[in-house]
Design a protein around this motif. Structure first.
Motif, mmCIF file in Angstrom:
data_model
loop_
_atom_site.group_PDB
_atom_site.id
_atom_site.type_symbol
_atom_site.label_atom_id
_atom_site.label_comp_id
_atom_site.label_asym_id
_atom_site.label_seq_id
_atom_site.Cartn_x
_atom_site.Cartn_y
_atom_site.Cartn_z
ATOM 1 N N ILE A 237 25.802 30.982 15.513
ATOM 2 C CA ILE A 237 27.275 31.068 15.517
ATOM 3 C C ILE A 237 27.870 29.677 15.365
ATOM 4 O O ILE A 237 28.802 29.465 14.574
ATOM 5 C CB ILE A 237 27.764 31.765 16.801
ATOM 6 N N PHE A 238 27.330 28.714 16.101
ATOM 7 C CA PHE A 238 27.821 27.343 16.010
ATOM 8 C C PHE A 238 27.652 26.794 14.596
ATOM 9 O O PHE A 238 28.564 26.172 14.046
ATOM 10 C CB PHE A 238 27.089 26.449 17.022
ATOM 11 N N HIS A 239 26.502 27.040 13.980
ATOM 12 C CA HIS A 239 26.268 26.563 12.617
ATOM 13 C C HIS A 239 27.235 27.207 11.623
ATOM 14 O O HIS A 239 27.712 26.546 10.708
ATOM 15 C CB HIS A 239 24.803 26.794 12.204
ATOM 16 N N TRP A 240 27.513 28.484 11.797
ATOM 17 C CA TRP A 240 28.478 29.155 10.917
ATOM 18 C C TRP A 240 29.876 28.564 11.079
ATOM 19 O O TRP A 240 30.596 28.368 10.107
ATOM 20 C CB TRP A 240 28.504 30.663 11.169
ATOM 21 N N ILE A 241 30.261 28.283 12.318
ATOM 22 C CA ILE A 241 31.577 27.687 12.559
ATOM 23 C C ILE A 241 31.661 26.316 11.904
ATOM 24 O O ILE A 241 32.653 25.987 11.238
ATOM 25 C CB ILE A 241 31.868 27.610 14.078
ATOM 26 N N VAL A 242 30.622 25.513 12.042
ATOM 27 C CA VAL A 242 30.589 24.189 11.412
ATOM 28 C C VAL A 242 30.634 24.327 9.895
ATOM 29 O O VAL A 242 31.366 23.602 9.215
ATOM 30 C CB VAL A 242 29.338 23.394 11.866
ATOM 31 N N LEU A 243 29.897 25.279 9.333
ATOM 32 C CA LEU A 243 29.892 25.494 7.888
ATOM 33 C C LEU A 243 31.281 25.892 7.382
ATOM 34 O O LEU A 243 31.754 25.361 6.374
ATOM 35 C CB LEU A 243 28.861 26.571 7.515
ATOM 36 N N VAL A 244 31.941 26.803 8.072
ATOM 37 C CA VAL A 244 33.290 27.224 7.677
ATOM 38 C C VAL A 244 34.248 26.035 7.728
ATOM 39 O O VAL A 244 35.069 25.838 6.822
ATOM 40 C CB VAL A 244 33.784 28.389 8.570
ATOM 41 N N PHE A 245 34.151 25.221 8.767
ATOM 42 C CA PHE A 245 35.000 24.039 8.889
ATOM 43 C C PHE A 245 34.752 23.068 7.733
ATOM 44 O O PHE A 245 35.692 22.527 7.152
ATOM 45 C CB PHE A 245 34.760 23.347 10.233
ATOM 46 N N ILE A 246 33.492 22.845 7.379
ATOM 47 C CA ILE A 246 33.161 21.937 6.275
ATOM 48 C C ILE A 246 33.710 22.469 4.956
ATOM 49 O O ILE A 246 34.292 21.721 4.168
ATOM 50 C CB ILE A 246 31.637 21.693 6.204
ATOM 51 N N VAL A 247 33.550 23.757 4.707
ATOM 52 C CA VAL A 247 34.075 24.356 3.465
ATOM 53 C C VAL A 247 35.596 24.217 3.424
ATOM 54 O O VAL A 247 36.176 23.851 2.401
ATOM 55 C CB VAL A 247 33.638 25.832 3.341
ATOM 56 N N TYR A 248 36.255 24.496 4.539
ATOM 57 C CA TYR A 248 37.710 24.354 4.614
ATOM 58 C C TYR A 248 38.130 22.911 4.316
ATOM 59 O O TYR A 248 39.063 22.673 3.549
ATOM 60 C CB TYR A 248 38.219 24.790 5.992
ATOM 61 N N ALA A 249 37.427 21.946 4.918
ATOM 62 C CA ALA A 249 37.748 20.537 4.698
ATOM 63 C C ALA A 249 37.551 20.160 3.231
ATOM 64 O O ALA A 249 38.377 19.424 2.657
ATOM 65 C CB ALA A 249 36.892 19.656 5.608
#
Length: 155
Positions: A24-36
């Motif tokens: 879950i943490f990795h998915w949240i980080v991935l979504v944040f990176i894509v958004y950025a």
């Protein structure tokens, strides 16, 4: 033996829970990176448009004086072609005109007047709708309604 199995099972559950939390943490980080990255590309595109195409970025929360004047004229009913309508939002003004549009005395977009009741054998069709129905950005003679009327004199 039952206690040992219970401890192993608890540890396995804890490891499974930690594994799920990591995913879950990795998915949240991935979504944040894509958004950025998307935001960064957007700002880069705005920079390129401003610098090389001379298209400045103007935020939508700030109205230009031109747009403020247009809205003020519309609200104060000082337009030449459209008027505020409580039911429709806007409507065509009787005998209204603009650079491209002209309305008759009934507020119908047309260069000519129509009898209230059509003659025998004449089919009357009214169109209501959005900017495509209104044929924004074309002269009265170039609207699809005018073309149909020219095509068949019984319209």
């Amino acid at each position: 033996m039952g206690i040992g199995l219970s401890i192993v099972s608890s540890r396995a559950m804890l490891l499974l829970h930690e594994s799920k939390m990591k995913k879950i943490f990795h998915w949240i980080v991935l979504v944040f990176i894509v958004y950025a990255l998307v935001e960064l590309c957007s700002y880069g595109g705005l920079y390129v448009l401003g610098k090389y195409r001379n298209v400045p970025y103007e935020p939508v929360d700030v109205l230009s004086q031109k747009h403020t004047d247009i809205i003020t004229r519309f609200v104060e009913q000082k337009t030449d072609y459209i008027v505020f309508s409580a039911n429709l939002g806007w409507s065509i003004k009787e005998k209204g005109n603009s650079r491209l549009y002209q309305a008759n005395s009934d507020g119908i977009r047309s260069d000519k007047e129509y009898a209230l009741n059509p003659s025998h054998g004449i089919l009357r069709v009214s169109t209501f709708g959005d900017s495509f129905t209104h044929c924004d950005d074309v002269n009265n003679k170039d609207t699809w309604q005018a073309i149909i009327e020219k095509y068949d004199s019984n319209f």
